[in-house]
Design a protein around this motif. Sequence first.
Motif, short mmCIF file in Angstrom:
data_model
loop_
_atom_site.label_atom_id
_atom_site.label_comp_id
_atom_site.label_asym_id
_atom_site.label_seq_id
_atom_site.Cartn_x
_atom_site.Cartn_y
_atom_site.Cartn_z
N ASP A 174 0.84 -1.19 0.00
CA ASP A 174 0.00 0.00 0.00
C ASP A 174 0.88 1.25 0.00
OD1 ASP A 174 -2.30 1.53 0.05
OD2 ASP A 174 -2.33 1.60 2.25
N GLN A 285 -0.87 16.63 4.89
CA GLN A 285 -0.62 15.75 6.04
C GLN A 285 0.57 16.22 6.87
OE1 GLN A 285 -0.04 11.74 4.67
NE2 GLN A 285 2.00 12.12 3.88
N ASN B 136 5.37 2.65 11.03
CA ASN B 136 5.26 2.16 9.65
C ASN B 136 4.73 0.74 9.68
OD1 ASN B 136 5.65 2.65 6.82
ND2 ASN B 136 7.28 1.11 6.90
N THR B 137 3.59 0.51 9.06
CA THR B 137 2.94 -0.79 9.21
C THR B 137 3.68 -1.92 8.51
OG1 THR B 137 1.47 -0.17 7.41
CG2 THR B 137 0.63 0.11 9.65
N ASP B 147 9.31 -0.24 2.31
CA ASP B 147 9.38 1.22 2.22
C ASP B 147 8.35 1.81 3.17
OD1 ASP B 147 9.85 3.91 1.24
OD2 ASP B 147 10.57 2.97 -0.60
N PHE B 148 8.22 3.12 3.12
CA PHE B 148 7.17 3.77 3.88
C PHE B 148 5.85 3.57 3.15
CE2 PHE B 148 11.01 6.06 5.04
CZ PHE B 148 10.89 6.11 6.42
N VAL B 149 4.79 3.32 3.89
CA VAL B 149 3.50 3.07 3.26
C VAL B 149 2.76 4.39 3.04
CG1 VAL B 149 3.33 0.77 4.29
CG2 VAL B 149 2.28 2.73 5.46
N ARG B 150 1.70 4.31 2.24
CA ARG B 150 0.82 5.45 2.00
C ARG B 150 0.39 6.08 3.33
NH1 ARG B 150 -4.90 5.36 1.47
NH2 ARG B 150 -4.76 3.12 1.72
N GLY B 151 0.46 7.38 3.39
CA GLY B 151 0.04 8.07 4.60
C GLY B 151 1.18 8.38 5.56
N TYR B 152 2.39 7.91 5.23
CA TYR B 152 3.52 8.20 6.11
C TYR B 152 4.07 9.56 5.72
CZ TYR B 152 7.13 6.97 9.44
OH TYR B 152 7.92 6.93 10.57
N PRO B 153 4.12 10.53 6.64
CA PRO B 153 4.54 11.88 6.26
C PRO B 153 5.94 11.88 5.64
CG PRO B 153 3.72 11.82 8.52
CD PRO B 153 3.80 10.40 8.06
#
Lengths: 362, 362
Positions: A174, A285, B136-137, B147-153
């Motif tokens: 995602d 954000q 980070n999920t 990597d960083f997921v969607r929504g990670y600043p």
Amino acid sequence: MAGVAPTPLLKDELDIVIPTIRNLDFLEMWRPFFQPYHLIIVQDGDPSKTIKVPEGFDYELYNRNDINRILGPKASCISFKDSACRCFGYMVSKKKYVFTIDDDCFVAKDPSGKEINALKQHIENLLSPSTPYFFNTLYDPYREGADFVRGYPFSLREGAPTAVSHGLWLNIPDYDAPTQLVKPRERNTRYVDAVMTIPKGTLFPMCGMNLAFDRELIGPAMYFGLMGDGQPIGRYDDMWAGWCTKVICDHLGLGIKTGLPYIWHSKASNPFVNLKKEYKGIYWQEEIIPFFQQVVLPKECTTVQQCYLELSKQVKAKLSGVDPYFTKLADAMVTWIEAWDELNPSGAAAAAAPAKPNNGKA
Amino acid sequence: MAGVAPTPLLKDELDIVIPTIRNLDFLEMWRPFFQPYHLIIVQDGDPSKTIKVPEGFDYELYNRNDINRILGPKASCISFKDSACRCFGYMVSKKKYVFTIDDDCFVAKDPSGKEINALKQHIENLLSPSTPYFFNTLYDPYREGADFVRGYPFSLREGAPTAVSHGLWLNIPDYDAPTQLVKPRERNTRYVDAVMTIPKGTLFPMCGMNLAFDRELIGPAMYFGLMGDGQPIGRYDDMWAGWCTKVICDHLGLGIKTGLPYIWHSKASNPFVNLKKEYKGIYWQEEIIPFFQQVVLPKECTTVQQCYLELSKQVKAKLSGVDPYFTKLADAMVTWIEAWDELNPSGAAAAAAPAKPNNGKA
């Protein structure tokens, strides 16, 4: 429908909410796991289109006409042409638990090759406590073969009630549009065999693709905001719900788990389209996150509704300067709670009249 | 010693610290991974006993007589008859990084059956940033395939410098005495393929069995307290260090990772003996944890030493009421910093004279 033995967990206490614009062929693969449960299908886009649901599933389906009819003017808080519309399904559910899944998500396999019953894992996550106040290095201490490690305070070992179970995705991760563009071929192949609690005071990016929650504990906070048609952003619906839900769970002493179960996410959405939807959110954000990091809810807020209305006030006061969109969003948050309370007149709404869906039992 | 190709990571910048009371036969299994590195062996108990180190290892060894000679009256801050004595090794190291491991820890295997080079994984953890400000999920976003997921600043994607890498244990889990007694046969068989950052503001139980850290960033906070001989508790040495280290890392903007690598923990210690060592700690930690959860370090504290001395004051002021032991411990924390600064006169102490160990290169 043939009986299944043993009885599936929470069979009469959980709804599966699916937002869609297409025929639900993906359910075929989920049949062994989902068929015993009731589905709430939220049809997005053209309401005159007929969505085919495979035989044998028990479902109700709502299209935009239904939403408008049921909510009247309050329907304005439900997004159109965006999977954020799914939260209408949370509102009309009469069950204690909700599991929501996207229609491009399929059954994943664990490293031994066994098909993963995602719903079962979500239920296990929700039915066991969370540990938001202290980190357990062996992850979920309530799982079989695990426990609290040396140095974990005994007074915290009862944990907190779990409100949310956030599942993950194998194959297509995602990612946001910029990351999709930079790493078009990256696939998530790492199966991390863990469930853990997101600690109190820590925000996380909640993805709505594979998500379960306890409606009674946290339902009214699961508003997916104003996205899609007529709105300046998309793809921040679940993020918004996640930030609101997390600060409210922290305030009310509820836990959020992440990790297992995995689903197989089949297709990457178009990164160019996504970039158009996301770019304002990516910018905003940077101010939204610090806002949520500093939110304090007053002690007087003891219900999710009270917390959510208070949050809407703070959103209006502190984020409207970022963009007028947040004034509209704050108002929609209030409308959402009004609509929620109208459809769920008491906490225990099991006896309430059904919301008259488009379609009945298959 | 034969050269190894390619050159092991950080070969000249990392010491391996091992506390022990017995011959170090366990090193045989670690030879392929540890032999290129320098060992600092801290011999606990009877200093007249000779500890055998397998051929071919480059090491220095300190027994109690050495500690007394080197530190003089300040040796009182180093525990005796407890593996807490290991922190003397941190103090005399002249390297940027330290890895410490217990002598009952062996090489574990990953699920594919491959032997795990724990040290290599620790180094990777330390050399890549941490993400303490947002969860980070998909876990460590700097790992290959993640990597960083969607929504990670995006503003948080640079991360924070990593000060500590906390590794885990297969086979015998690190349980307290009550849990050992209740679950004598529980073994940790779950290999969780993840490294993650403990979020800012969250405490965790740091185990000293398989631990690496950046001495330059956090070394002076890695004091393992007063345990063992003449002290009312044991088995809280690493916990104490972990709580102090975490609040200081949070204050200084440093990260702590936990997860991989696993070692194979071979033998469970005696739960009855452990209970005797732990019981006061089990009781006290119910007050210690809330203390650490509310600790605020003033902005003026910008070095680890300053933070640690401030913490010692707060320990004395707020925990001495729990037991007079904490007055003694607070004083020992000050002595520790004095001794540390004496042996490490400048931040970059590489050129300082060695502390004259008992033994030289093998």
